[in-house]
Design an enzyme around this catalytic site. Structure first.
Site, PDB file in Angstrom:
ATOM      1  N   SER A  82      42.511  33.449  43.383  1.00 37.90           N
ATOM      2  CA  SER A  82      42.815  34.307  44.525  1.00 37.90           C
ATOM      3  C   SER A  82      44.321  34.298  44.817  1.00 37.90           C
ATOM      4  CB  SER A  82      41.957  33.873  45.715  1.00 37.90           C
ATOM      5  OG  SER A  82      41.924  34.875  46.703  1.00 37.90           O
ATOM      6  N   ASP A 207      32.272  40.339  43.866  1.00 42.48           N
ATOM      7  CA  ASP A 207      33.425  39.979  44.698  1.00 42.48           C
ATOM      8  C   ASP A 207      33.748  41.084  45.707  1.00 42.48           C
ATOM      9  OD1 ASP A 207      35.864  39.099  45.722  1.00 42.48           O
ATOM     10  OD2 ASP A 207      36.583  38.384  43.781  1.00 42.48           O
ATOM     11  N   HIS A 235      33.464  35.788  44.917  1.00 38.89           N
ATOM     12  CA  HIS A 235      34.888  35.460  44.861  1.00 38.89           C
ATOM     13  C   HIS A 235      35.166  34.037  44.359  1.00 38.89           C
ATOM     14  CE1 HIS A 235      39.015  36.442  45.834  1.00 38.89           C
ATOM     15  NE2 HIS A 235      39.150  35.375  46.592  1.00 38.89           N
TER      16      HIS A 235
END
EC number: 3.1.1.85
Length: 256
Positions: A82, A207, A235
């Site tokens: 991320s 996600d 995610h």
């Protein structure tokens, strides 16, 4: 005192540095660190201002990358999840000689939706920034819930993330805000066309923060990179699919 918290485990002949995402810390990797440290010399890092890396304010992406690099091995596979994916990418762009391979996990070179580019609506990110000053623990928890939504193990995955956050003191509001600012403004789509080291991009089909539509777009933009989508992950594929996730990294090690 601003020191980066850094832990090294294992004695593999290849170094692997793991960089976590927004609001979290290196404890998020505990579900896979034993397995990975049997194959790599593994480096667990709290990004500046997060977890145990105290004494930092809001940093730009470039400053965050430089701060992390100061304690890093000479050469390593850099994996960023991320927000951490942007930090790892920045290091690959500015210090390619230090990066054996680049791995981004549930990360986008441009998190914010733009013209003909899928992403998080800028007003959603701005909303998170606004809510941080009101009730930042609840805001972080909402962000975590978004990360696991839709998976078969959503509830326990969200619990694992929440436990990671609560295990250590919360980051300062300006640090969280600075991280959101990076997610809102950074765009590395064009610069990353020029990286030459092996580049593996891992995604979750479900996600909600990095839409899977970006995958074929980036396949085209970065033909030298490889992509893989975990079919039932959101995610945090390393939490929902730890064995499969580790296998991908061990396979990459054979190729670098």
């Amino acid at each position: 005192m601003n020191n980066i918290w850094w832990q090294t485990k294992g004695q593999g002949n290849v170094h692997l540095v793991l960089l976590h995402g927004w609001g979290l810390n290196a404890e998020v990797w505990r579900c896979i660190d034993e397995e990975l440290s049997s194959h790599f010399t593994l480096h667990l890092v709290d990004l500046p201002g997060f977890g145990r890396s105290r004494g930092f304010g809001a940093l730009s992406l470039a400053d965050m990358a430089e701060a992390v690099l100061r304690q890093a091995p000479d050469k390593a596979i850099w994996l960023g999840w991320s927000l951490g994916g942007l930090v790892a990418s920045q290091i690959a762009l500015t210090h390619p000689e230090r990066v054996q391979a680049l791995v981004t996990v549930a990360s986008s070179p441009c998190f914010s939706a733009r013209d003909e580019w899928p992403g998080i609506k800028p007003d959603v990110l701005a909303g998170f920034q606004q809510q941080l000053s009101d009730d930042f623990q609840r805001t972080v928890e909402r962000f975590l819930a978004l990360q696991t939504m839709g998976t078969e193990t959503a509830r326990q995955d969200a619990r694992a993330l929440k436990k990671t956050v609560l295990a250590l003191p919360m980051p300062e509001v300006d640090v969280l805000n600075g991280g959101l600012e990076i997610l809102k403004t950074v765009d590395l789509r064009q610069p990353l066309q020029n990286v030459s080291m092996p580049f593996l991009r891992l995604y979750g089909y479900l996600d909600g923060l990095v839409p899977r539509k970006v995958v074929p777009m980036l396949d085209k933009l970065w033909p030298h990179s490889e992509s893989y989508i975990f079919a039932k992950a959101a995610h945090a594929p390393f939490i929902s699919h730890p064995a499969e996730f580790c296998r991908m990294l061990v396979a990459l090690k054979q190729r670098v």
